[in-house]
Design a protein around this motif. Structure first.
Motif, PDB file in Angstrom:
ATOM      1  N   TYR A 141       0.810  -1.211   0.000  1.00 31.90           N
ATOM      2  CA  TYR A 141       0.000   0.000   0.000  1.00 31.90           C
ATOM      3  C   TYR A 141       0.850   1.269   0.000  1.00 31.90           C
ATOM      4  N   LEU A 142       2.065   1.196   0.549  1.00 30.50           N
ATOM      5  CA  LEU A 142       2.932   2.374   0.605  1.00 30.50           C
ATOM      6  C   LEU A 142       3.658   2.620  -0.709  1.00 30.50           C
ATOM      7  N   GLU A 143       4.143   1.531  -1.331  1.00 31.20           N
ATOM      8  CA  GLU A 143       4.864   1.672  -2.590  1.00 31.20           C
ATOM      9  C   GLU A 143       3.908   2.146  -3.677  1.00 31.20           C
ATOM     10  N   GLY A 144       4.298   3.168  -4.369  1.00 31.66           N
ATOM     11  CA  GLY A 144       3.451   3.750  -5.392  1.00 31.66           C
ATOM     12  C   GLY A 144       2.680   4.955  -4.890  1.00 31.66           C
ATOM     13  N   ASP A 145       2.655   5.175  -3.573  1.00 35.66           N
ATOM     14  CA  ASP A 145       2.028   6.368  -3.011  1.00 35.66           C
ATOM     15  C   ASP A 145       3.047   7.495  -3.092  1.00 35.66           C
ATOM     16  N   ASN A 169      -4.380  10.435   6.147  1.00 33.64           N
ATOM     17  CA  ASN A 169      -5.614  10.019   5.470  1.00 33.64           C
ATOM     18  C   ASN A 169      -6.846  10.454   6.242  1.00 33.64           C
ATOM     19  N   LEU A 170      -6.812  10.315   7.571  1.00 33.10           N
ATOM     20  CA  LEU A 170      -7.934  10.755   8.397  1.00 33.10           C
ATOM     21  C   LEU A 170      -8.143  12.260   8.268  1.00 33.10           C
ATOM     22  N   SER A 171      -7.045  13.005   8.267  1.00 31.33           N
ATOM     23  CA  SER A 171      -7.137  14.460   8.145  1.00 31.33           C
ATOM     24  C   SER A 171      -7.751  14.854   6.803  1.00 31.33           C
ATOM     25  N   ARG A 172      -7.298  14.209   5.736  1.00 29.05           N
ATOM     26  CA  ARG A 172      -7.814  14.543   4.409  1.00 29.05           C
ATOM     27  C   ARG A 172      -9.284  14.152   4.275  1.00 29.05           C
ATOM     28  N   ALA A 173      -9.639  12.988   4.801  1.00 32.71           N
ATOM     29  CA  ALA A 173     -11.029  12.531   4.735  1.00 32.71           C
ATOM     30  C   ALA A 173     -11.948  13.469   5.509  1.00 32.71           C
ATOM     31  N   GLN A 174     -11.515  13.882   6.677  1.00 32.32           N
ATOM     32  CA  GLN A 174     -12.338  14.784   7.498  1.00 32.32           C
ATOM     33  C   GLN A 174     -12.564  16.109   6.775  1.00 32.32           C
ATOM     34  N   LYS A 175     -11.525  16.651   6.157  1.00 35.59           N
ATOM     35  CA  LYS A 175     -11.670  17.905   5.417  1.00 35.59           C
ATOM     36  C   LYS A 175     -12.612  17.750   4.225  1.00 35.59           C
ATOM     37  N   MET A 225     -17.807   7.494  -0.159  1.00 40.39           N
ATOM     38  CA  MET A 225     -16.835   6.964  -1.116  1.00 40.39           C
ATOM     39  C   MET A 225     -16.541   8.003  -2.194  1.00 40.39           C
ATOM     40  N   ARG A 226     -17.583   8.703  -2.649  1.00 40.50           N
ATOM     41  CA  ARG A 226     -17.401   9.720  -3.685  1.00 40.50           C
ATOM     42  C   ARG A 226     -16.581  10.892  -3.156  1.00 40.50           C
ATOM     43  N   ARG A 227     -16.855  11.289  -1.907  1.00 38.69           N
ATOM     44  CA  ARG A 227     -16.099  12.403  -1.327  1.00 38.69           C
ATOM     45  C   ARG A 227     -14.630  12.020  -1.122  1.00 38.69           C
ATOM     46  N   LEU A 228     -14.394  10.791  -0.691  1.00 44.63           N
ATOM     47  CA  LEU A 228     -13.015  10.327  -0.559  1.00 44.63           C
ATOM     48  C   LEU A 228     -12.302  10.389  -1.908  1.00 44.63           C
ATOM     49  N   TYR A 229     -12.974   9.882  -2.929  1.00 49.51           N
ATOM     50  CA  TYR A 229     -12.370   9.877  -4.262  1.00 49.51           C
ATOM     51  C   TYR A 229     -12.119  11.301  -4.744  1.00 49.51           C
ATOM     52  N   GLY A 230     -13.071  12.205  -4.468  1.00 48.85           N
ATOM     53  CA  GLY A 230     -12.899  13.599  -4.848  1.00 48.85           C
ATOM     54  C   GLY A 230     -11.718  14.245  -4.139  1.00 48.85           C
ATOM     55  N   ALA A 231     -11.388  13.729  -2.939  1.00 47.26           N
ATOM     56  CA  ALA A 231     -10.229  14.224  -2.194  1.00 47.26           C
ATOM     57  C   ALA A 231      -8.953  13.484  -2.575  1.00 47.26           C
ATOM     58  N   GLY A 232      -9.053  12.606  -3.580  1.00 45.24           N
ATOM     59  CA  GLY A 232      -7.871  11.906  -4.062  1.00 45.24           C
ATOM     60  C   GLY A 232      -7.529  10.652  -3.300  1.00 45.24           C
ATOM     61  N   LEU A 233      -8.500  10.069  -2.569  1.00 44.28           N
ATOM     62  CA  LEU A 233      -8.245   8.872  -1.771  1.00 44.28           C
ATOM     63  C   LEU A 233      -9.197   7.738  -2.123  1.00 44.28           C
ATOM     64  N   ILE A 234      -8.684   6.521  -1.993  1.00 45.85           N
ATOM     65  CA  ILE A 234      -9.480   5.297  -2.111  1.00 45.85           C
ATOM     66  C   ILE A 234      -9.225   4.498  -0.850  1.00 45.85           C
ATOM     67  N   HIS A 235     -10.285   4.062  -0.175  1.00 44.57           N
ATOM     68  CA  HIS A 235     -10.125   3.386   1.113  1.00 44.57           C
ATOM     69  C   HIS A 235      -9.250   2.151   0.987  1.00 44.57           C
ATOM     70  N   ALA A 258      -5.535   3.309   3.086  1.00 47.59           N
ATOM     71  CA  ALA A 258      -6.079   4.125   2.009  1.00 47.59           C
ATOM     72  C   ALA A 258      -4.956   4.695   1.142  1.00 47.59           C
ATOM     73  N   VAL A 259      -5.154   4.662  -0.166  1.00 42.77           N
ATOM     74  CA  VAL A 259      -4.127   5.120  -1.107  1.00 42.77           C
ATOM     75  C   VAL A 259      -4.660   6.292  -1.914  1.00 42.77           C
ATOM     76  N   THR A 260      -3.755   7.021  -2.542  1.00 43.81           N
ATOM     77  CA  THR A 260      -4.180   8.098  -3.426  1.00 43.81           C
ATOM     78  C   THR A 260      -4.612   7.505  -4.761  1.00 43.81           C
ATOM     79  N   VAL A 261      -5.339   8.303  -5.519  1.00 52.03           N
ATOM     80  CA  VAL A 261      -5.831   7.836  -6.822  1.00 52.03           C
ATOM     81  C   VAL A 261      -4.687   7.627  -7.804  1.00 52.03           C
ATOM     82  N   HIS A 262      -3.475   8.092  -7.442  1.00 54.10           N
ATOM     83  CA  HIS A 262      -2.322   7.931  -8.325  1.00 54.10           C
ATOM     84  C   HIS A 262      -1.584   6.616  -8.071  1.00 54.10           C
TER      85      HIS A 262
END
Length: 331
Positions: A141-145, A169-175, A225-235, A258-262
């Motif tokens: 999960y870390l490699e590629g982030d 990830n928690l900080s970004r999800a909360q925002k 799930m949509r808000r997470l994705y909009g913030a660039g995260l996938i659980h 949770a990883v970024t969409v990249h």
């Protein structure tokens, strides 16, 4: 090959054995000795508790030092018993310190208490085990982030990065407007966050409750799930086991992986999340298609009044977001 070697000329005459040296204490010396004594006392106090005897493998010296730093910085006032125990991490109940955001005395949130009385706030202290954590899975999960490029390959570095990753990830999800445990502080392999529920009466996982209104619960989940994705995260591991219900709220937990969409495996992780969520709500009597869910999650401006997969007319997600999921505690 020959070289000329010269001797340095002495700048002055050397001193004798009676030369005076300043070995008096400095303020820094006194502070360091006091901190060492306080840490030793803290370590003895923790090791004498029943919680430590039960969880001794969790509290090595480095972890004790991290907890001590959180206490010194005012994030934790008192350590309590375990809330949950796993192979990779244990979660403990604690009282939050002055550095944590407590309700204002006398406020409605504080229950209208008298001025000058600071209400105690319960927090969760999550301790990751460095020695027994799943090192290889964490690296996947870390490699590629892009946030963790160049991380060292040893287990300690991976676990410490994982802990900081969960906090981020928690900080970004909360925002992004996703209901998650509020992140408070992080120190090495120790994470302090909001305790959802209580140790004596823990919040129930979605898998443990009777979902009385699955349509509303599903709309809240897919919107998060949509808000997470909009913030660039996938659980990356979303299922009924990583969602809890407390006071009518649905809370997403365990965002360490949770990883970024990249991330190179972002598509695979999202597909798995959608499959897990669709499978659970299909068992609740809804007709949920994982491909439709994925299309909704990845749509930049999804229509909040869209028809659910069950075909029935529903309220908007904005309204559903603030409503109870209708889940009871009947397991």
């Amino acid at each position: 090959m020959s070289e000329d070697f010269g001797l340095l000329e002495p700048a002055d005459q050397p001193g004798d054995e009676w030369e005076k040296l300043d070995v008096s204490d400095t303020e820094a010396d006194r502070i360091a000795r006091r901190q060492d004594r306080e840490f030793d006392e803290f370590r003895k106090r923790i090791k004498d508790t029943e919680q430590f005897k039960l969880q001794e493998s969790v509290f090595d010296d480095a972890t004790l030092a991290a907890v001590y730093k959180l206490v010194q910085d005012g994030y934790v006032d008192a350590f309590g018993g375990p809330v949950s125990t796993g192979k990779e991490a244990s979660v403990f109940e604690a009282l939050g310190g002055q550095a944590g955001e407590r309700p204002e005395p006398g406020s409605e949130v504080a229950g209208g208490g008298p001025e000058g009385v600071t209400p105690e706030r319960e927090v969760a202290v999550k301790v990751y085990r460095i020695n027994s954590s799943n090192f290889r899975q964490m690296r996947d999960y870390l490699e590629g982030d892009p946030r963790f490029e160049g991380i060292a390959s040893d287990k300690k570095a991976v676990v410490l990065a994982w802990t900081r990753k969960e906090f981020a990830n928690l900080s970004r999800a909360q925002k992004a407007g996703v209901r998650v445990p509020e992140p408070i502080a992080v120190q090495r392999n120790v994470l302090v966050m909001e305790l959802v529920g209580h140790a004596e009466e823990r919040a129930r996982r979605l898998s443990e409750v009777d979902v009385e209104n699955p349509e509303t619960a599903y709309e809240v989940v897919r919107e998060y799930m949509r808000r997470l994705y909009g913030a660039g995260l996938i659980h990356g591991d979303l299922s009924e086991y990583n969602m809890i219900i407390h006071d009518g709220e649905l809370v997403i937990i365990d965002l360490g992986q949770a990883v970024t969409v990249h991330h190179p495996n972002a598509g695979e992780f999202l597909a798995r999340d959608c499959e897990n969520v669709a499978t659970f709500f299909t068992r609740q009597g809804l007709d949920v298609d994982p491909d439709d869910l994925r299309a909704y999650v990845t749509e930049p401006e999804a229509d909040p009044t869209g028809e659910p997969a069950s075909g029935g007319k529903t309220e908007s997600n904005a309204e559903a977001d603030g409503k109870s999921t209708g889940a009871s505690d009947e397991a």
